[in-house]
Design a protein around this motif. Sequence first.
Motif, PDB file in Angstrom:
ATOM      1  N   GLU A  49       0.829  -1.204   0.000  1.00 14.39           N
ATOM      2  CA  GLU A  49       0.000   0.000   0.000  1.00 14.39           C
ATOM      3  C   GLU A  49       0.866   1.257   0.000  1.00 14.39           C
ATOM      4  N   GLN A  50       0.361   2.291  -0.647  1.00 18.87           N
ATOM      5  CA  GLN A  50       1.036   3.579  -0.777  1.00 18.87           C
ATOM      6  C   GLN A  50       2.466   3.375  -1.282  1.00 18.87           C
ATOM      7  N   THR A  51       2.538   2.724  -2.424  1.00 18.55           N
ATOM      8  CA  THR A  51       3.811   2.403  -3.052  1.00 18.55           C
ATOM      9  C   THR A  51       4.418   3.654  -3.675  1.00 18.55           C
ATOM     10  N   ALA A  52       5.705   3.875  -3.383  1.00 11.16           N
ATOM     11  CA  ALA A  52       6.403   5.041  -3.927  1.00 11.16           C
ATOM     12  C   ALA A  52       7.395   4.669  -5.017  1.00 11.16           C
ATOM     13  N   GLY A  53       7.748   3.394  -5.114  1.00  8.94           N
ATOM     14  CA  GLY A  53       8.695   2.979  -6.146  1.00  8.94           C
ATOM     15  C   GLY A  53       8.831   1.470  -6.191  1.00  8.94           C
ATOM     16  N   VAL A  54       9.120   0.970  -7.383  1.00  7.91           N
ATOM     17  CA  VAL A  54       9.335  -0.462  -7.590  1.00  7.91           C
ATOM     18  C   VAL A  54      10.564  -0.617  -8.478  1.00  7.91           C
ATOM     19  N   TRP A  55      11.489  -1.461  -8.045  1.00  7.29           N
ATOM     20  CA  TRP A  55      12.692  -1.771  -8.809  1.00  7.29           C
ATOM     21  C   TRP A  55      12.694  -3.275  -9.006  1.00  7.29           C
ATOM     22  N   GLU A  56      12.664  -3.684 -10.267  1.00  9.36           N
ATOM     23  CA  GLU A  56      12.456  -5.099 -10.585  1.00  9.36           C
ATOM     24  C   GLU A  56      13.507  -5.581 -11.565  1.00  9.36           C
ATOM     25  N   LYS A  57      14.035  -6.775 -11.302  1.00 10.17           N
ATOM     26  CA  LYS A  57      15.058  -7.370 -12.176  1.00 10.17           C
ATOM     27  C   LYS A  57      14.561  -8.717 -12.678  1.00 10.17           C
ATOM     28  N   ARG A  58      13.571  -8.669 -13.563  1.00 10.09           N
ATOM     29  CA  ARG A  58      12.986  -9.902 -14.131  1.00 10.09           C
ATOM     30  C   ARG A  58      12.592 -10.883 -13.043  1.00 10.09           C
ATOM     31  N   ALA A  59      11.815 -10.422 -12.089  1.00 10.14           N
ATOM     32  CA  ALA A  59      11.457 -11.225 -10.919  1.00 10.14           C
ATOM     33  C   ALA A  59      10.410 -12.298 -11.211  1.00 10.14           C
ATOM     34  N   ALA A  60       9.519 -12.039 -12.169  1.00 12.94           N
ATOM     35  CA  ALA A  60       8.458 -13.019 -12.451  1.00 12.94           C
ATOM     36  C   ALA A  60       9.074 -14.341 -12.882  1.00 12.94           C
ATOM     37  N   GLY A  61       8.617 -15.409 -12.240  1.00 10.97           N
ATOM     38  CA  GLY A  61       9.110 -16.744 -12.527  1.00 10.97           C
ATOM     39  C   GLY A  61      10.333 -17.134 -11.727  1.00 10.97           C
ATOM     40  N   GLN A  62      10.844 -16.226 -10.923  1.00  7.15           N
ATOM     41  CA  GLN A  62      12.062 -16.492 -10.163  1.00  7.15           C
ATOM     42  C   GLN A  62      11.757 -17.071  -8.781  1.00  7.15           C
ATOM     43  N   GLU A  63      12.646 -17.947  -8.347  1.00 10.87           N
ATOM     44  CA  GLU A  63      12.577 -18.529  -7.015  1.00 10.87           C
ATOM     45  C   GLU A  63      13.262 -17.579  -6.038  1.00 10.87           C
ATOM     46  N   ILE A  64      12.656 -17.387  -4.878  1.00  9.06           N
ATOM     47  CA  ILE A  64      13.261 -16.477  -3.917  1.00  9.06           C
ATOM     48  C   ILE A  64      13.776 -17.247  -2.696  1.00  9.06           C
ATOM     49  N   GLY A  65      14.651 -16.582  -1.967  1.00  7.86           N
ATOM     50  CA  GLY A  65      15.259 -17.181  -0.784  1.00  7.86           C
ATOM     51  C   GLY A  65      14.922 -16.453   0.490  1.00  7.86           C
ATOM     52  N   GLY A  66      14.040 -15.465   0.411  1.00  7.67           N
ATOM     53  CA  GLY A  66      13.638 -14.712   1.597  1.00  7.67           C
ATOM     54  C   GLY A  66      13.390 -13.263   1.236  1.00  7.67           C
ATOM     55  N   MET A  67      13.154 -12.466   2.266  1.00  6.64           N
ATOM     56  CA  MET A  67      12.844 -11.053   2.081  1.00  6.64           C
ATOM     57  C   MET A  67      13.564 -10.251   3.163  1.00  6.64           C
TER      58      MET A  67
END
Length: 126
Positions: A49-67
Amino acid sequence: MRKSNLNLELFAADIPLVDGIIESITLLPDQAKVYFRTENGAAAVFIFEQTAGVWEKRAAGQEIGGMITQPIHLVQPHIRESLLADIETGELDQETLDSLSVYSFLNSWSEQPLLEIAAIEMKIDK
């Protein structure tokens, strides 16, 4: 071997993040939605909510290891500089900037950010 990150989160609420997949990202005015599937196949939507910016490096389809969640004053310089530029152009005010956190979804192998979102709040819809 996993590097020790002080703020590395392996769960968001009760959603396991490790080895989950970012399926897609939807950007709306002042909101971002990240559609996520856990390693066991459960679906969740992270709503920023109330997003001010998004920086994305081809994230769709990627496996993540945490946040990692960080206050704005501790984030990478490129994010701070981008948001400060938004203040200079009047797209963002200082009070909002001070309220932001940056939520970074990390690549499971490199532990580098795949997706970073500056927002006031994150909610999860299961």
